[in-house]
Design an enzyme around this catalytic site. Sequence first.
Site, PDB file in Angstrom:
ATOM      1  N   ILE A  39     -44.543  35.667   9.997  1.00 27.17           N
ATOM      2  CA  ILE A  39     -43.634  36.467  10.834  1.00 27.17           C
ATOM      3  C   ILE A  39     -44.383  37.377  11.811  1.00 27.17           C
ATOM      4  O   ILE A  39     -43.798  37.880  12.763  1.00 27.17           O
ATOM      5  CB  ILE A  39     -42.619  37.295   9.991  1.00 27.17           C
ATOM      6  CG1 ILE A  39     -43.324  38.328   9.119  1.00 27.17           C
ATOM      7  CG2 ILE A  39     -41.694  36.388   9.194  1.00 27.17           C
ATOM      8  CD1 ILE A  39     -42.403  39.455   8.651  1.00 27.17           C
ATOM      9  N   ALA A  62     -43.075  40.688   3.547  1.00 31.10           N
ATOM     10  CA  ALA A  62     -43.570  42.057   3.752  1.00 31.10           C
ATOM     11  C   ALA A  62     -44.973  42.179   3.177  1.00 31.10           C
ATOM     12  O   ALA A  62     -45.380  41.378   2.327  1.00 31.10           O
ATOM     13  CB  ALA A  62     -42.651  43.064   3.059  1.00 31.10           C
ATOM     14  N   TYR A  63     -45.693  43.175   3.657  1.00 33.78           N
ATOM     15  CA  TYR A  63     -46.940  43.587   3.021  1.00 33.78           C
ATOM     16  C   TYR A  63     -46.513  44.626   1.989  1.00 33.78           C
ATOM     17  O   TYR A  63     -46.018  45.706   2.348  1.00 33.78           O
ATOM     18  CB  TYR A  63     -47.899  44.195   4.055  1.00 33.78           C
ATOM     19  CG  TYR A  63     -49.227  44.599   3.451  1.00 33.78           C
ATOM     20  CD1 TYR A  63     -50.368  43.822   3.639  1.00 33.78           C
ATOM     21  CD2 TYR A  63     -49.337  45.749   2.670  1.00 33.78           C
ATOM     22  CE1 TYR A  63     -51.583  44.177   3.064  1.00 33.78           C
ATOM     23  CE2 TYR A  63     -50.541  46.107   2.095  1.00 33.78           C
ATOM     24  CZ  TYR A  63     -51.656  45.330   2.293  1.00 33.78           C
ATOM     25  OH  TYR A  63     -52.849  45.690   1.717  1.00 33.78           O
ATOM     26  N   TYR A 127     -47.890  52.412   3.527  1.00 32.83           N
ATOM     27  CA  TYR A 127     -46.831  51.421   3.270  1.00 32.83           C
ATOM     28  C   TYR A 127     -45.470  51.949   3.732  1.00 32.83           C
ATOM     29  O   TYR A 127     -44.747  51.283   4.475  1.00 32.83           O
ATOM     30  CB  TYR A 127     -46.813  51.079   1.770  1.00 32.83           C
ATOM     31  CG  TYR A 127     -45.604  50.287   1.330  1.00 32.83           C
ATOM     32  CD1 TYR A 127     -45.469  48.939   1.638  1.00 32.83           C
ATOM     33  CD2 TYR A 127     -44.581  50.899   0.588  1.00 32.83           C
ATOM     34  CE1 TYR A 127     -44.349  48.211   1.226  1.00 32.83           C
ATOM     35  CE2 TYR A 127     -43.466  50.182   0.172  1.00 32.83           C
ATOM     36  CZ  TYR A 127     -43.353  48.834   0.495  1.00 32.83           C
ATOM     37  OH  TYR A 127     -42.248  48.126   0.092  1.00 32.83           O
TER      38      TYR A 127
HETATM   39  N1  LIG Z   1     -41.450  45.324  -5.009  1.00 34.28           N
HETATM   40  C1  LIG Z   1     -40.878  46.536  -4.970  1.00 34.28           C
HETATM   41  O1  LIG Z   1     -40.965  47.341  -5.909  1.00 34.28           O
HETATM   42  C2  LIG Z   1     -40.081  46.948  -3.751  1.00 34.28           C
HETATM   43  C3  LIG Z   1     -39.443  48.192  -3.733  1.00 34.28           C
HETATM   44  C4  LIG Z   1     -38.695  48.552  -2.611  1.00 34.28           C
HETATM   45  C5  LIG Z   1     -38.607  47.685  -1.530  1.00 34.28           C
HETATM   46  N2  LIG Z   1     -39.256  46.496  -1.564  1.00 34.28           N
HETATM   47  C6  LIG Z   1     -39.145  45.598  -0.411  1.00 34.28           C
HETATM   48  O2  LIG Z   1     -38.457  44.433  -0.845  1.00 34.28           O
HETATM   49  C7  LIG Z   1     -38.891  43.299  -0.092  1.00 34.28           C
HETATM   50  C8  LIG Z   1     -39.233  42.160  -1.026  1.00 34.28           C
HETATM   51  O3  LIG Z   1     -40.270  42.578  -1.893  1.00 34.28           O
HETATM   52  P1  LIG Z   1     -40.880  41.604  -3.012  1.00 34.28           P
HETATM   53  O4  LIG Z   1     -41.021  42.411  -4.249  1.00 34.28           O
HETATM   54  O5  LIG Z   1     -40.134  40.322  -3.050  1.00 34.28           O
HETATM   55  O6  LIG Z   1     -42.329  41.378  -2.381  1.00 34.28           O
HETATM   56  P2  LIG Z   1     -43.402  40.236  -2.654  1.00 34.28           P
HETATM   57  O7  LIG Z   1     -43.148  39.570  -3.976  1.00 34.28           O
HETATM   58  O8  LIG Z   1     -44.733  40.867  -2.400  1.00 34.28           O
HETATM   59  O9  LIG Z   1     -43.104  39.171  -1.518  1.00 34.28           O
HETATM   60  C9  LIG Z   1     -43.444  39.378  -0.183  1.00 34.28           C
HETATM   61  C10 LIG Z   1     -43.723  38.026   0.422  1.00 34.28           C
HETATM   62  O10 LIG Z   1     -44.009  38.213   1.803  1.00 34.28           O
HETATM   63  C11 LIG Z   1     -44.960  37.224   2.164  1.00 34.28           C
HETATM   64  N3  LIG Z   1     -45.670  37.583   3.384  1.00 34.28           N
HETATM   65  C12 LIG Z   1     -46.662  38.488   3.556  1.00 34.28           C
HETATM   66  N4  LIG Z   1     -47.070  38.498   4.834  1.00 34.28           N
HETATM   67  C13 LIG Z   1     -46.320  37.568   5.490  1.00 34.28           C
HETATM   68  C14 LIG Z   1     -46.261  37.114   6.831  1.00 34.28           C
HETATM   69  N5  LIG Z   1     -47.083  37.607   7.778  1.00 34.28           N
HETATM   70  N6  LIG Z   1     -45.361  36.155   7.144  1.00 34.28           N
HETATM   71  C15 LIG Z   1     -44.548  35.636   6.216  1.00 34.28           C
HETATM   72  N7  LIG Z   1     -44.554  36.014   4.927  1.00 34.28           N
HETATM   73  C16 LIG Z   1     -45.430  36.977   4.573  1.00 34.28           C
HETATM   74  C17 LIG Z   1     -45.878  37.143   0.979  1.00 34.28           C
HETATM   75  O11 LIG Z   1     -46.516  35.887   0.987  1.00 34.28           O
HETATM   76  P3  LIG Z   1     -48.078  35.745   0.610  1.00 34.28           P
HETATM   77  O12 LIG Z   1     -48.137  36.159  -0.839  1.00 34.28           O
HETATM   78  O13 LIG Z   1     -48.348  34.305   0.840  1.00 34.28           O
HETATM   79  O14 LIG Z   1     -48.804  36.696   1.507  1.00 34.28           O
HETATM   80  C18 LIG Z   1     -44.920  37.291  -0.188  1.00 34.28           C
HETATM   81  O15 LIG Z   1     -44.525  36.041  -0.699  1.00 34.28           O
HETATM   82  C19 LIG Z   1     -40.038  43.801   0.775  1.00 34.28           C
HETATM   83  O16 LIG Z   1     -39.549  44.074   2.070  1.00 34.28           O
HETATM   84  C20 LIG Z   1     -40.464  45.099   0.125  1.00 34.28           C
HETATM   85  O17 LIG Z   1     -41.019  46.001   1.056  1.00 34.28           O
HETATM   86  C21 LIG Z   1     -39.982  46.102  -2.648  1.00 34.28           C
END
Ligand SMILES: NC(=O)c1ccc[n+]([C@@H]2O[C@H](COP(=O)([O-])OP(=O)(O)OC[C@H]3O[C@@H](n4cnc5c(N)ncnc54)[C@H](OP(=O)(O)O)[C@@H]3O)[C@@H](O)[C@H]2O)c1
Length: 289
Positions: A39, A62-63, A127
Amino acid sequence: MIKVLVTGGKGQLAQCIQSISNDYPSLDFVFLGSNDLDISNINEVEDYFSKNNFDYCINCAAYTAVDKAEEEQELAKKVNITGAKNLAITCKNKDVVLIHISTDFVFDGTAKLPYTEEDTTNPISVYGQTKREGELEITSKLPQYFIIRTSWLYSEFAGNFVKTMLRLSKEKEELSVVDDQTGCPTYAKDLAAVILKIINSQSKKFGIYHYSNQGQITWYDFAKEIFKQSKANINLYKTDSNTFKTLATRPKYSVLNTSKIHSLLNLEPIQWEKSLDKCLKAITFDQNS
Ligand SMILES: NC(=O)c1ccc[n+]([C@@H]2O[C@H](COP(=O)([O-])OP(=O)(O)OC[C@H]3O[C@@H](n4cnc5c(N)ncnc54)[C@H](OP(=O)(O)O)[C@@H]3O)[C@@H](O)[C@H]2O)c1
């Protein structure tokens, strides 16, 4: 059929969406991992959208490495700001509704009551800052968006606090967990269902929404309940953020007020302990199958 693109398709939330997608037969999904669609690369995004038509894009990419972001600022910016901007521009050109996920870490944690969507943001980590700037890229460029801020996501998929606690309970006899950060955990499958309900409802009430499970606890309370429900044999102690130092500073209080999304979708609040129970059962099922 309503056509839905899910970016970040191999992450925790995207896998949760995929796991419940059969419950939504009117939605036609495409899941793209970071290898399929980066993205942060505008050419890739524009090229993909020029060849494919969608009604909705759910941005799960997301990162998300909160501490590492303090050292990898440029990479965090590229994904969380430039990535959000690229999707906003492209969704606008193609008349696609963007559902973007943001975080409780956009707040500084000085509040005493749950944060509403109108409360002032003031991120205290790289972040959080990049996630807030990503929100602004979307709100300033795109009329048709839902930004959903959530907190403390966990599930049976990918790495998260619940899975880490379960692992540590098998490796250690005792553990200390911080007791001075208060928030609310969210089962990512509950969030996935909320996102798909928004799409199914075809709501035009665009804007920022907060979603989490219900309750207010510390990470210590969360660990205690994980060990109780999983019948883990480990001694748990309280610590604090001064003793357990991390690279990124986290908000002391980041409970989200979720009444806006509850009234939009007529949702029943789900108590956090109940969702934890569902997740632990799913983890046990996966281990036994
Ligand atoms: N986890 C939490 O506790 C939490 C809390 C509040 C909000 N959020 C938000 O919720 C959302 C989902 O989080 P999640 O827990 O599902 O995160 P996650 O498991 O870390 O998944 C994020 C995904 O984004 C991918 N990604 C990274 N850089 C990318 C790029 N340039 N283009 C396309 N894909 C990319 C990653 O792929 P790679 O591994 O291949 O890089 C990973 O599969 C995020 O927006 C996060 O900020 C999360």
